[in-house]
Design a protein around this motif. Structure first.
Motif, PDB file in Angstrom:
ATOM      1  N   GLU A   4      11.235   1.376 -11.040  1.00  0.00           N
ATOM      2  CA  GLU A   4      10.643   0.850  -9.808  1.00  0.00           C
ATOM      3  C   GLU A   4       9.256   0.268 -10.058  1.00  0.00           C
ATOM      4  N   LEU A   5       8.473   0.951 -10.883  1.00  0.00           N
ATOM      5  CA  LEU A   5       7.136   0.459 -11.203  1.00  0.00           C
ATOM      6  C   LEU A   5       7.199  -0.867 -11.962  1.00  0.00           C
ATOM      7  N   ALA A  53     -11.286  -0.280 -13.550  1.00  0.00           N
ATOM      8  CA  ALA A  53     -10.278   0.785 -13.469  1.00  0.00           C
ATOM      9  C   ALA A  53      -9.142   0.532 -14.445  1.00  0.00           C
ATOM     10  N   LEU A  54      -8.705  -0.714 -14.541  1.00  0.00           N
ATOM     11  CA  LEU A  54      -7.609  -1.041 -15.453  1.00  0.00           C
ATOM     12  C   LEU A  54      -8.046  -0.905 -16.907  1.00  0.00           C
ATOM     13  N   ARG A  55      -9.266  -1.341 -17.216  1.00  0.00           N
ATOM     14  CA  ARG A  55      -9.779  -1.196 -18.580  1.00  0.00           C
ATOM     15  C   ARG A  55      -9.953   0.282 -18.948  1.00  0.00           C
ATOM     16  N   GLN A  56     -10.290   1.096 -17.945  1.00  0.00           N
ATOM     17  CA  GLN A  56     -10.467   2.520 -18.212  1.00  0.00           C
ATOM     18  C   GLN A  56      -9.147   3.177 -18.581  1.00  0.00           C
ATOM     19  N   VAL A  57      -8.074   2.761 -17.937  1.00  0.00           N
ATOM     20  CA  VAL A  57      -6.754   3.292 -18.288  1.00  0.00           C
ATOM     21  C   VAL A  57      -6.394   2.885 -19.711  1.00  0.00           C
ATOM     22  N   ARG A  96       0.835  -1.207   0.000  1.00  0.00           N
ATOM     23  CA  ARG A  96       0.000   0.000   0.000  1.00  0.00           C
ATOM     24  C   ARG A  96       0.865   1.250   0.000  1.00  0.00           C
ATOM     25  N   ALA A  97       1.934   1.234   0.772  1.00  0.00           N
ATOM     26  CA  ALA A  97       2.848   2.380   0.808  1.00  0.00           C
ATOM     27  C   ALA A  97       3.480   2.618  -0.560  1.00  0.00           C
ATOM     28  N   MET A  98       3.848   1.548  -1.246  1.00  0.00           N
ATOM     29  CA  MET A  98       4.433   1.683  -2.576  1.00  0.00           C
ATOM     30  C   MET A  98       3.419   2.289  -3.539  1.00  0.00           C
ATOM     31  N   GLU A  99       2.175   1.795  -3.494  1.00  0.00           N
ATOM     32  CA  GLU A  99       1.140   2.336  -4.377  1.00  0.00           C
ATOM     33  C   GLU A  99       0.916   3.827  -4.119  1.00  0.00           C
ATOM     34  N   LEU A 100       0.824   4.199  -2.859  1.00  0.00           N
ATOM     35  CA  LEU A 100       0.588   5.613  -2.515  1.00  0.00           C
ATOM     36  C   LEU A 100       1.766   6.482  -2.938  1.00  0.00           C
ATOM     37  N   ARG A 101       2.977   5.967  -2.757  1.00  0.00           N
ATOM     38  CA  ARG A 101       4.145   6.748  -3.168  1.00  0.00           C
ATOM     39  C   ARG A 101       4.173   6.910  -4.688  1.00  0.00           C
ATOM     40  N   GLU A 117      -3.305  -5.152  -9.524  1.00  0.00           N
ATOM     41  CA  GLU A 117      -3.675  -4.376 -10.696  1.00  0.00           C
ATOM     42  C   GLU A 117      -3.280  -2.904 -10.599  1.00  0.00           C
ATOM     43  N   HIS A 118      -3.224  -2.359  -9.401  1.00  0.00           N
ATOM     44  CA  HIS A 118      -2.905  -0.926  -9.313  1.00  0.00           C
ATOM     45  C   HIS A 118      -1.481  -0.649  -9.787  1.00  0.00           C
ATOM     46  N   PHE A 119      -0.559  -1.563  -9.520  1.00  0.00           N
ATOM     47  CA  PHE A 119       0.796  -1.399 -10.052  1.00  0.00           C
ATOM     48  C   PHE A 119       0.754  -1.383 -11.581  1.00  0.00           C
ATOM     49  N   CYS A 120      -0.104  -2.222 -12.164  1.00  0.00           N
ATOM     50  CA  CYS A 120      -0.227  -2.265 -13.615  1.00  0.00           C
ATOM     51  C   CYS A 120      -0.777  -0.946 -14.150  1.00  0.00           C
ATOM     52  N   GLU A 121      -1.823  -0.423 -13.504  1.00  0.00           N
ATOM     53  CA  GLU A 121      -2.391   0.869 -13.910  1.00  0.00           C
ATOM     54  C   GLU A 121      -1.323   1.950 -13.875  1.00  0.00           C
ATOM     55  N   GLN A 122      -0.578   2.005 -12.789  1.00  0.00           N
ATOM     56  CA  GLN A 122       0.444   3.043 -12.622  1.00  0.00           C
ATOM     57  C   GLN A 122       1.547   2.900 -13.660  1.00  0.00           C
TER      58      GLN A 122
END
Length: 264
Positions: A184-185, A237-241, A163-168, A196-201
């Motif tokens: 890093e990503l 969310a991922l499809r929207q990106v 979670r900290a990595m995602e927020l950063r 999935e959030h790492f993928c979005e980012q």
């Protein structure tokens, strides 16, 4: 004052340097008491955590011997302390740890602070989380997780680290530092392919770095991986990106803060 570290191998630091906790049973005892968040741990739970199925004869005496050994050890590290850090209560044993003395507590406090921060405070959030993530010296307890209680705590701390990595990363992308966090990503996405959030980012960072084809390729591989491993489709969310990249949504090329608020 002592400093306890469990975001990595167990470590106790004193004003004169690090102190060793020798023996697996003593390490397990300290770790289990540290993760109890100031609450007493029952003798039964400590015995199970320390010995598992190989419970010794006269287990209460064996546990008390290890507790006494730990009390002597800690007293020797803090000769000026009036009271013992390890106390006995009707419900079990407790290790007193003050605010600022356990790295895991400080880390979680920073993550919660970042979760509550305003998106406009991205620079401070990125700095705070960068410092917090630097507390990690390796896997929780150095990989020595002993019994169930320590294993569950290790999983919980690891989730906070993700979670900290995602927020950063969110904060860094809001600041327009797409290229700076690409490596890093990519590593985070590779190490945690189902998150999935790492993928979005990563897709947003690649697109904003002029690498649209690579961003779309990341999505295609993620879609195949989700289907193969879990039999599911990418999240909305991922499809929207992906859709925003395909249609060159102006938000992607504009303020990174707006991009993440609208798409992530």
């Amino acid at each position: 004052m002592l400093k306890f570290s469990i975001l990595g191998a167990l470590q106790i630091r004193t004003v004169s340097g690090p102190a060793e906790i020798s023996g697996d049973l003593q390490r397990t005892l300290v770790q289990t008491l540290l993760i109890s968040e100031g609450q007493p741990v029952s003798g039964e739970s400590l015995v199970e955590e320390m010995w598992g199925d190989a419970v010794p004869d006269r287990q209460a005496n064996a546990l008390q011997a290890h507790v006494s050994r730990l009390r002597r050890k800690l007293r020797g590290l803090e000769p000026g302390r009036a009271d013992s850090r390890v106390t006995i209560h009707p419900s079990g044993y407790r290790l007193t740890v003050a605010e600022g003395e356990l790295d895991a507590d400080e880390f979680i406090r920073t993550v919660r602070q970042a979760e509550a921060a305003s998106p406009d405070d991205a620079a401070r959030t990125a700095r705070l989380l960068g410092d917090a993530l630097a507390l990690w010296r390796g896997p929780v307890f150095g990989g020595f997780t002993a019994g169930t209680l320590c294993q569950l705590a290790g999983a919980r701390y690891e989730e906070y680290r993700m979670r900290a990595m995602e927020l950063r990363f969110d904060a860094e992308l809001r600041l327009g530092r797409h290229a700076a966090v690409l490596a890093e990503l990519a590593e985070a996405h590779t190490n945690h392919p189902l998150r999935e959030h790492f993928c979005e980012q990563l897709m947003i960072a690649l697109y904003c770095s002029g690498r649209q084809a690579d961003a779309l390729d990341v999505f295609r591989r993620m879609r195949r991986h989700l289907d193969d491993e879990l039999g599911i489709q990418p999240s909305p969310a991922l499809r929207q990106v992906e859709s925003a990249i395909l249609c060159h949504d102006p938000a992607l090329a504009g303020d990174a803060r707006s991009t993440l608020l609208q798409l992530a």
